[in-house]
Scaffold this motif. Sequence first.
Motif, PDB file in Angstrom:
ATOM      1  N   LEU A  80       0.842  -1.202   0.000  1.00  0.00           N
ATOM      2  CA  LEU A  80       0.000   0.000   0.000  1.00  0.00           C
ATOM      3  C   LEU A  80       0.875   1.251   0.000  1.00  0.00           C
ATOM      4  N   HIS A  81       1.939   1.235   0.792  1.00  0.00           N
ATOM      5  CA  HIS A  81       2.847   2.390   0.814  1.00  0.00           C
ATOM      6  C   HIS A  81       3.476   2.604  -0.558  1.00  0.00           C
ATOM      7  N   ARG A  82       3.864   1.505  -1.196  1.00  0.00           N
ATOM      8  CA  ARG A  82       4.472   1.618  -2.529  1.00  0.00           C
ATOM      9  C   ARG A  82       3.477   2.222  -3.523  1.00  0.00           C
ATOM     10  N   GLN A  83       2.233   1.772  -3.458  1.00  0.00           N
ATOM     11  CA  GLN A  83       1.212   2.271  -4.377  1.00  0.00           C
ATOM     12  C   GLN A  83       0.881   3.742  -4.107  1.00  0.00           C
ATOM     13  N   LEU A  84       0.728   4.080  -2.840  1.00  0.00           N
ATOM     14  CA  LEU A  84       0.333   5.450  -2.507  1.00  0.00           C
ATOM     15  C   LEU A  84       1.479   6.431  -2.708  1.00  0.00           C
ATOM     16  N   PHE A  85       2.708   5.936  -2.565  1.00  0.00           N
ATOM     17  CA  PHE A  85       3.856   6.819  -2.774  1.00  0.00           C
ATOM     18  C   PHE A  85       3.885   7.303  -4.225  1.00  0.00           C
ATOM     19  N   LEU A  86       3.390   6.456  -5.128  1.00  0.00           N
ATOM     20  CA  LEU A  86       3.331   6.853  -6.538  1.00  0.00           C
ATOM     21  C   LEU A  86       2.288   7.948  -6.747  1.00  0.00           C
ATOM     22  N   LEU A  87       1.254   7.921  -5.927  1.00  0.00           N
ATOM     23  CA  LEU A  87       0.189   8.929  -6.024  1.00  0.00           C
ATOM     24  C   LEU A  87       0.570  10.225  -5.317  1.00  0.00           C
ATOM     25  N   ARG A  88       1.153  10.073  -4.135  1.00  0.00           N
ATOM     26  CA  ARG A  88       1.489  11.234  -3.298  1.00  0.00           C
ATOM     27  C   ARG A  88       2.953  11.115  -2.886  1.00  0.00           C
ATOM     28  N   GLU A  89       3.812  11.694  -3.662  1.00  0.00           N
ATOM     29  CA  GLU A  89       5.242  11.576  -3.382  1.00  0.00           C
ATOM     30  C   GLU A  89       5.566  12.157  -1.998  1.00  0.00           C
ATOM     31  N   TYR A 101      -8.476  -0.275  -0.967  1.00  0.00           N
ATOM     32  CA  TYR A 101      -9.368  -1.381  -1.331  1.00  0.00           C
ATOM     33  C   TYR A 101      -8.646  -2.380  -2.237  1.00  0.00           C
ATOM     34  N   GLU A 102      -8.013  -1.856  -3.277  1.00  0.00           N
ATOM     35  CA  GLU A 102      -7.372  -2.731  -4.269  1.00  0.00           C
ATOM     36  C   GLU A 102      -6.262  -3.568  -3.627  1.00  0.00           C
ATOM     37  N   THR A 103      -5.470  -2.943  -2.781  1.00  0.00           N
ATOM     38  CA  THR A 103      -4.353  -3.650  -2.149  1.00  0.00           C
ATOM     39  C   THR A 103      -4.859  -4.777  -1.266  1.00  0.00           C
ATOM     40  N   TRP A 104      -5.914  -4.482  -0.516  1.00  0.00           N
ATOM     41  CA  TRP A 104      -6.442  -5.517   0.389  1.00  0.00           C
ATOM     42  C   TRP A 104      -7.087  -6.657  -0.402  1.00  0.00           C
ATOM     43  N   ILE A 105      -7.882  -6.311  -1.425  1.00  0.00           N
ATOM     44  CA  ILE A 105      -8.531  -7.368  -2.220  1.00  0.00           C
ATOM     45  C   ILE A 105      -7.476  -8.242  -2.894  1.00  0.00           C
ATOM     46  N   THR A 106      -6.457  -7.609  -3.435  1.00  0.00           N
ATOM     47  CA  THR A 106      -5.389  -8.369  -4.098  1.00  0.00           C
ATOM     48  C   THR A 106      -4.709  -9.326  -3.118  1.00  0.00           C
ATOM     49  N   ALA A 107      -4.478  -8.841  -1.897  1.00  0.00           N
ATOM     50  CA  ALA A 107      -3.857  -9.706  -0.884  1.00  0.00           C
ATOM     51  C   ALA A 107      -4.779 -10.865  -0.529  1.00  0.00           C
ATOM     52  N   MET A 108      -6.082 -10.589  -0.464  1.00  0.00           N
ATOM     53  CA  MET A 108      -7.031 -11.650  -0.125  1.00  0.00           C
ATOM     54  C   MET A 108      -7.138 -12.685  -1.247  1.00  0.00           C
ATOM     55  N   LEU A 109      -7.174 -12.204  -2.493  1.00  0.00           N
ATOM     56  CA  LEU A 109      -7.284 -13.136  -3.612  1.00  0.00           C
ATOM     57  C   LEU A 109      -5.960 -13.877  -3.836  1.00  0.00           C
ATOM     58  N   ASN A 110      -4.859 -13.217  -3.425  1.00  0.00           N
ATOM     59  CA  ASN A 110      -3.521 -13.825  -3.540  1.00  0.00           C
ATOM     60  C   ASN A 110      -3.288 -14.365  -4.958  1.00  0.00           C
ATOM     61  N   ASN A 111      -3.653 -13.545  -5.949  1.00  0.00           N
ATOM     62  CA  ASN A 111      -3.548 -13.973  -7.340  1.00  0.00           C
ATOM     63  C   ASN A 111      -3.291 -12.741  -8.213  1.00  0.00           C
ATOM     64  N   ARG A 112      -2.025 -12.448  -8.433  1.00  0.00           N
ATOM     65  CA  ARG A 112      -1.669 -11.249  -9.202  1.00  0.00           C
ATOM     66  C   ARG A 112      -2.129 -11.361 -10.651  1.00  0.00           C
TER      67      ARG A 112
END
Length: 449
Positions: A260-269, A336-347
């Motif tokens: 999540l930090h990696r994703q949000l860092f791209l949005l908000r440096e 939301y996306e980060t959590w769902i991806t972790a739950m599905l565990n299927n990139r």
Amino acid sequence: MYTAYLGRRLVELLNTRDHTQRTVQDFFSNEYFTLFFNDERFLQHVNNSKFDQAYKQKGKTPLTEVVRTNVLAAQHQRIQHDTPDGSFFLGGAAAEATAGTSGQVTDILLPISPEEVYASWIGAALGIGVSGGLNVLVDDDLVLLTLYDGWQYYRAFMKQMHNLKPHQINTWNGWWITNAFRDDFEPTDEPFSHQPDVKIDKASGIASLETQKWVGVIFALAHKIPRPLTAYVYSLSQMNTTVGFIQIQLRDIVEVLRELHRQLFLLREGLSYEKVASLYETEMGFQKACELGAIGVQAIEPESLREYMPGARGNSKLFKTPKNKEDSLWITYKIYETWITAMLNNRKLLELSEKVAAILIQVSDPTQRGKKGGSNLVNELTNSTNRNQLIERFARLIDKIPDQHPMLNEIASMIAVMPLTDIPLFIALLKLKYAVEEAKLITSTSKAN
């Protein structure tokens, strides 16, 4: 009692760290009492103890140093000579079967030594208070020593704030551990560079420490100790609550936070790790999360995400399209996306959902206001409520755009073998990706115009 075990553990750790030979009773009398109770405002509340009784009488008998010393002597007397009960053996059984918390009352004479009773006070002071009124005890060297180091700062902060109410050691521990485990925390610096959150009662002017979100404490632990931990969850008050031992899957949780930090860092440096953690809100309270049997990725389900998942109550909500890059919805959607991806565990599923969302935009084209006639099909697809509906509507999508047959067929095949519990997550992910693609299309269209 687990409080006694952890109290002894702390004294042993301190003896090793400081090269001392303190006994538990020495520590209780010379350090713990001095810090916690040798002041007009106590740091800890022990219901119906000698200290509690003296505090309640301070209007009639001020808590002078003489009074406090006499109370300590009376407490020693009780610990050394009376049969332990919950009023001075913290976490122990009530004195009698008619008491409010009588679950542990027994006729069996348990061998409880005075040292265990002293240790139970120290151990109870190591509870980490979290939202929901529960405390967490963690048997980890770093956690125990960090909490101990924070106690002196609590006393210093109380001296600094004359209107701060007493008895909040567990709440303080929650704030302290969350801040002491920050990357930018320097114990040699002024400890209050990050001020504790306090609220002030307008009528009385009394300030009190704000309780930390449980997920914030879990994130702090995961950041410093990325391995599974077993914690003891409880509350000691007029009515004791015991949740019991809960495993916390800190390794899984920290992976979610790092992504999540990696994703949000791209949005908000420049967005810090700690800021990302502070933005996270959970759907479940702590006690409900404990009822899952373990605190893992499932327990940190983001707040309100369920509103977008199909359920028994009918159609779920649609995601709003973010207005621009500054829209706070982007942050919510990344959570939301980060959590769902972790739950599905299927990139692979994540990648395919992005491609499907792009196709759905082409089919519906919201900038043409449904002129292509595909918006109904898209709405039906994203409002699917079960696996059969989803596959049947994917088949209709394949009919409409046969050139995308291989990719759509692949994802339909994955849905066919997907666990039923993952279907609502995937539908929510698809809707989320659609909203993101829609935002991209609207942005590019407005630039073109």
